[in-house]
Design an enzyme around this catalytic site. Structure first.
Site, PDB file in Angstrom:
ATOM      1  N   HIS A 242      -2.355  -2.348  -9.546  1.00 18.50           N
ATOM      2  CA  HIS A 242      -3.525  -1.637  -8.927  1.00 18.50           C
ATOM      3  C   HIS A 242      -4.620  -2.882  -8.925  1.00 18.50           C
ATOM      4  CE1 HIS A 242      -5.737   1.386  -6.546  1.00 18.50           C
ATOM      5  NE2 HIS A 242      -4.870   1.921  -6.492  1.00 18.50           N
TER       6      HIS A 242
ATOM      7  N   HIS B  64       0.783  -1.431   0.238  1.00 18.71           N
ATOM      8  CA  HIS B  64      -0.114  -0.059   0.203  1.00 18.71           C
ATOM      9  C   HIS B  64       0.904   1.069  -0.295  1.00 18.71           C
ATOM     10  CE1 HIS B  64      -3.474   2.642   0.359  1.00 18.71           C
ATOM     11  NE2 HIS B  64      -3.603   2.068   1.877  1.00 18.71           N
TER      12      HIS B  64
ATOM     13  N   ASP C  39       2.433   5.863  -7.429  1.00 19.44           N
ATOM     14  CA  ASP C  39       4.199   5.236  -6.006  1.00 19.44           C
ATOM     15  C   ASP C  39       4.761   4.887  -6.598  1.00 19.44           C
ATOM     16  OD1 ASP C  39       2.077   3.264  -4.050  1.00 19.44           O
ATOM     17  OD2 ASP C  39       2.741   5.655  -3.606  1.00 19.44           O
TER      18      ASP C  39
HETATM   19  C1  SDX Z   1      -1.257   2.165  -3.640  1.00 19.94           C
HETATM   20  O1  SDX Z   1      -6.091   0.618  -3.204  1.00 19.94           O
HETATM   21  C2  SDX Z   1      -5.859   1.668  -3.734  1.00 19.94           C
HETATM   22  O2  SDX Z   1      -6.374   2.698  -3.482  1.00 19.94           O
HETATM   23  C3  SDX Z   1      -3.992   2.182  -2.709  1.00 19.94           C
HETATM   24  C4  SDX Z   1      -3.805   3.494  -3.174  1.00 19.94           C
HETATM   25  C5  SDX Z   1      -3.794   4.879  -2.293  1.00 19.94           C
HETATM   26  O3  SDX Z   1      -3.970   5.466  -3.153  1.00 19.94           O
HETATM   27  O4  SDX Z   1      -4.977   4.372  -1.882  1.00 19.94           O
HETATM   28  O5  SDX Z   1      -3.698   3.496  -5.052  1.00 19.94           O
HETATM   29  C6  SDX Z   1      -2.209   3.234  -3.025  1.00 19.94           C
HETATM   30  O6  SDX Z   1      -1.616   1.266  -2.388  1.00 19.94           O
HETATM   31  C7  SDX Z   1      -0.786   1.724  -4.734  1.00 19.94           C
HETATM   32  C8  SDX Z   1      -0.117   0.407  -4.633  1.00 19.94           C
HETATM   33  C9  SDX Z   1       1.147   0.168  -4.377  1.00 19.94           C
HETATM   34  N1  SDX Z   1       1.799  -1.311  -4.751  1.00 19.94           N
HETATM   35  C10 SDX Z   1       2.122  -1.463  -5.608  1.00 19.94           C
HETATM   36  O7  SDX Z   1       3.322  -0.623  -5.927  1.00 19.94           O
HETATM   37  C11 SDX Z   1       3.138  -2.900  -4.706  1.00 19.94           C
HETATM   38  C12 SDX Z   1       3.499  -3.879  -5.954  1.00 19.94           C
HETATM   39  N2  SDX Z   1       1.970  -3.817  -6.484  1.00 19.94           N
HETATM   40  C13 SDX Z   1       1.401  -5.055  -6.190  1.00 19.94           C
HETATM   41  O8  SDX Z   1       2.143  -5.884  -4.684  1.00 19.94           O
HETATM   42  C14 SDX Z   1      -0.132  -5.199  -5.843  1.00 19.94           C
HETATM   43  O9  SDX Z   1      -0.553  -5.080  -7.995  1.00 19.94           O
HETATM   44  C15 SDX Z   1      -0.942  -4.616  -5.767  1.00 19.94           C
HETATM   45  C16 SDX Z   1      -1.555  -4.892  -4.332  1.00 19.94           C
HETATM   46  C17 SDX Z   1      -0.886  -3.249  -6.185  1.00 19.94           C
HETATM   47  C18 SDX Z   1      -2.212  -4.736  -5.982  1.00 19.94           C
HETATM   48  O10 SDX Z   1      -2.846  -6.635  -5.555  1.00 19.94           O
HETATM   49  P1  SDX Z   1      -3.760  -7.332  -6.139  1.00 19.94           P
HETATM   50  O11 SDX Z   1      -5.382  -6.353  -6.492  1.00 19.94           O
HETATM   51  O12 SDX Z   1      -4.453  -8.273  -5.191  1.00 19.94           O
HETATM   52  O13 SDX Z   1      -3.528  -7.876  -6.965  1.00 19.94           O
HETATM   53  P2  SDX Z   1      -2.492  -9.727  -7.813  1.00 19.94           P
HETATM   54  O14 SDX Z   1      -2.025  -9.661  -6.100  1.00 19.94           O
HETATM   55  O15 SDX Z   1      -3.521 -10.413  -7.285  1.00 19.94           O
HETATM   56  O16 SDX Z   1      -2.126  -9.307  -8.756  1.00 19.94           O
HETATM   57  C19 SDX Z   1      -2.926  -9.626  -9.592  1.00 19.94           C
HETATM   58  C20 SDX Z   1      -1.727 -10.768 -11.235  1.00 19.94           C
HETATM   59  C21 SDX Z   1      -0.661 -11.392  -9.431  1.00 19.94           C
HETATM   60  O17 SDX Z   1      -0.333 -12.839 -10.314  1.00 19.94           O
HETATM   61  P3  SDX Z   1      -1.306 -14.275 -11.251  1.00 19.94           P
HETATM   62  O18 SDX Z   1      -1.579 -14.635  -9.897  1.00 19.94           O
HETATM   63  O19 SDX Z   1      -2.666 -13.377 -11.668  1.00 19.94           O
HETATM   64  O20 SDX Z   1      -0.313 -15.239 -11.908  1.00 19.94           O
HETATM   65  O21 SDX Z   1      -0.417  -9.981 -11.368  1.00 19.94           O
HETATM   66  C22 SDX Z   1       0.837 -10.599 -10.345  1.00 19.94           C
HETATM   67  C23 SDX Z   1       0.500 -11.011  -9.526  1.00 19.94           C
HETATM   68  O22 SDX Z   1       1.155 -11.246  -8.886  1.00 19.94           O
HETATM   69  N3  SDX Z   1       1.291  -8.546 -10.240  1.00 19.94           N
HETATM   70  C24 SDX Z   1       2.595  -8.450 -10.264  1.00 19.94           C
HETATM   71  C25 SDX Z   1       2.511  -7.356  -9.703  1.00 19.94           C
HETATM   72  N4  SDX Z   1       1.266  -6.941  -9.044  1.00 19.94           N
HETATM   73  C26 SDX Z   1       0.588  -7.997  -9.223  1.00 19.94           C
HETATM   74  N5  SDX Z   1       3.585  -8.990 -10.352  1.00 19.94           N
HETATM   75  C27 SDX Z   1       4.891  -8.372 -11.091  1.00 19.94           C
HETATM   76  N6  SDX Z   1       4.344  -7.021 -10.160  1.00 19.94           N
HETATM   77  C28 SDX Z   1       3.700  -6.154 -10.198  1.00 19.94           C
HETATM   78  N7  SDX Z   1       4.029  -5.735  -9.371  1.00 19.94           N
END
Ligand code: SDX
Length: 438
Positions: free
Chosen positions: A310, A269, A368
């Site tokens: 996201h 997050h 971010d």
């Molecule tokens: C913020 O919610 C909000 O609005 C948050 C925010 C706000 O203003 O409050 O926007 C601020 O928190 C932005 C997000 C910051 N976090 C990151 O940048 C961390 C990296 N991103 C991830 O960890 C992830 O994308 C999340 C946590 C942001 C979202 O996760 P989800 O929705 O639970 O998605 P997921 O983990 O189920 O991913 C879906 C797929 C997966 O692969 P499969 O299982 O389908 O094979 O996408 C892949 C994940 O492995 N994936 C990534 C990835 N993010 C998702 N693979 C590589 N790198 C990534 N960054």
């Protein structure tokens, strides 16, 4: 909620063969929701770990269309607010629902300016932390402690208490954030100056020293103000939902905001901006990008491309695009356009967005991805990045807390579960228990 003639109810066939009608709720725009509250009358729950398909509340503050990359605050597009407004005006908009006229703006801004100081005894809290404590650990502590100093504004049922608590929190977050930084580097705390604007005052408290009281750079202050705008609110994200959950028990606003700070800290997050910079530093050279892209795609490798992906945006996060433009402006102003981390970030974005893995999973840069490069160019250390996010998000948390608390139908949030443990069994004395499995 609005009534749409053609979609009044959803019909559900229950496991016992009965069918029930559940009302469909409609917002002014965006997905509708099936009101599943009557299910508990049938001894059934819905199950939605991670809340991917759950609307936890009705809200009029922020609207996100993740497929189209749209973000509106009270109907105004984030791109327009970032370009034409300022953070104090956006705070007013989020709290009161409309852009202020001149008189309302001046009055609100005057109130914020005159609540920026904190009680001198709060300084003792800082002295209890090691100098190398993570600033988010300090913020969790000192913001929660504010409730010990404002007994006159803890009655959440009283709208005047809610108003003064909101002003105090928005006004004092920059002061506390700057105190975290000054404490960590052994500098004396710098008091706020009422003659300075919100972002200027924050940079003054961060970087002034008794022997050199320079005026903040206006380009940096404008960039800081825009970063605050871009982080102000984002609907029911994890930290805002935490604040709503804490507030639903009637906890005081300072404790609720402290719970939001704790939730924001996680790298999935708000902790992502700090993680992005560490990732860019680890990549170190554009020639290493392919190796890290491969790691991000490898299911066996826990590495993720921080700042990418996201839960809602399956298109560009509109904030990331504004952030990238701001990044270019700041690096140009600070003569760091050749910043290798910026080059790595832009190359990483370019490569990732052409890669089938990221395209198929709709992973785009989020808010971010570029913010850390800007903050670093302004001179803010990496471990302060999430503190900046918390500073800006405080207004969003408060706006949602007020929206919930002022709803007379509000009740405590108390989700249920699917129980997967043991069924009932009797206690056995230790001498009768079989050898525990080794
Ligand atoms: C913020 O919610 C909000 O609005 C948050 C925010 C706000 O203003 O409050 O926007 C601020 O928190 C932005 C997000 C910051 N976090 C990151 O940048 C961390 C990296 N991103 C991830 O960890 C992830 O994308 C999340 C946590 C942001 C979202 O996760 P989800 O929705 O639970 O998605 P997921 O983990 O189920 O991913 C879906 C797929 C997966 O692969 P499969 O299982 O389908 O094979 O996408 C892949 C994940 O492995 N994936 C990534 C990835 N993010 C998702 N693979 C590589 N790198 C990534 N960054």
């Amino acid at each position: 909620m609005t009534e749409k003639a053609n979609e009044q109810n959803a019909t559900i066939m229950l496991p016992d063969g009965k069918t029930i009608e559940l009302p469909v709720m409609h917002g002014t725009v965006g997905p509708s929701a099936i009101d599943v509250r009557p299910l508990s009358n049938h001894g059934l729950f819905t199950f939605d770990e991670g809340f991917r398909s759950t609307a936890s509340c009705a809200s009029a503050i922020t609207y996100i269309d993740g497929d189209e990359g749209v973000l509106l605050h009270r109907g105004y597009p984030i791109e327009q607010l970032a370009e034409k407004s300022n953070f104090i005006e956006v705070c007013y908009l989020l709290l009161h629902g409309d852009l202020p006229d001149k008189e309302s703006y001046d009055s609100f801004e005057h109130q914020i300016r005159h609540h920026t100081m904190v009680h001198e005894q709060l300084i003792q809290f800082f002295n209890g932390f090691p100098r190398n404590a993570h600033p988010m650990a300090v913020m969790c502590g000192v913001v929660g402690a504010l409730s010990a100093f404002y007994h006159d504004s803890l009655d959440v049922r009283n709208s005047e208490d809610r108003d003064i608590a909101a002003l105090r929190l928005i006004a004092k977050m920059p002061t506390l954030a700057a105190m975290c930084y000054k404490y960590s580097i052994g500098h004396p705390f710098v008091y706020p100056l009422n003659r300075l604007g919100y972002a200027d005052n924050f940079l003054h408290m961060m970087f002034s020293v008794p022997c050199a009281n320079e005026e903040p750079n206006p380009i940096m202050a404008r960039a800081m103000d825009r970063i605050f705008i871009l982080h102000a609110d984002h609907e029911q994200n994890a930290s805002t939902s935490t604040v709503r959950m804490a507030g639903s028990s009637g906890a005081n606003p300072f404790a609720c905001i402290a719970s939001g700070i704790a939730a924001l800290w996680g790298p999935a997050h708000g902790g992502a901006n700090e993680a992005v910079l560490k990732m860019l530093m680890t990549i170190g050279d554009p020639r290493n990008i392919d190796k890290f892209i491969a790691k991000a795609k490898d299911k066996e490798d826990p590495f993720r491309l921080m700042g990418f992906g996201h839960r809602i945006y399956k298109n560009y996060d509109p904030r990331a695009q504004v952030m990238r433009r701001t990044c270019h402006e700041v690096l140009k102003e600070t003569h760091h356009l050749d910043d290798p981390l910026f080059e790595i970030a832009m190359r990483l974005e370019d490569i990732a967005l052409k890669d089938e893995y990221f395209i198929s999973k709709k992973l785009y840069p989020n808010v971010d991805f570029y913010s850390g490069i800007i903050l670093r160019a302004i001179g803010i250390p990496t471990n302060m990045f999430t503190v900046i996010f918390a500073l800006a998000r405080t207004v969003g948390w408060i706006a949602h807390w007020r929206e919930m608390i002022s709803n007379p139908q509000m009740s405590i949030s108390r989700p249920r579960q699917i129980y997967t443990g043991e069924t009932v069994r009797d206690y056995t004395p230790i001498r009768k228990r079989k050898e525990q499995a080794k």
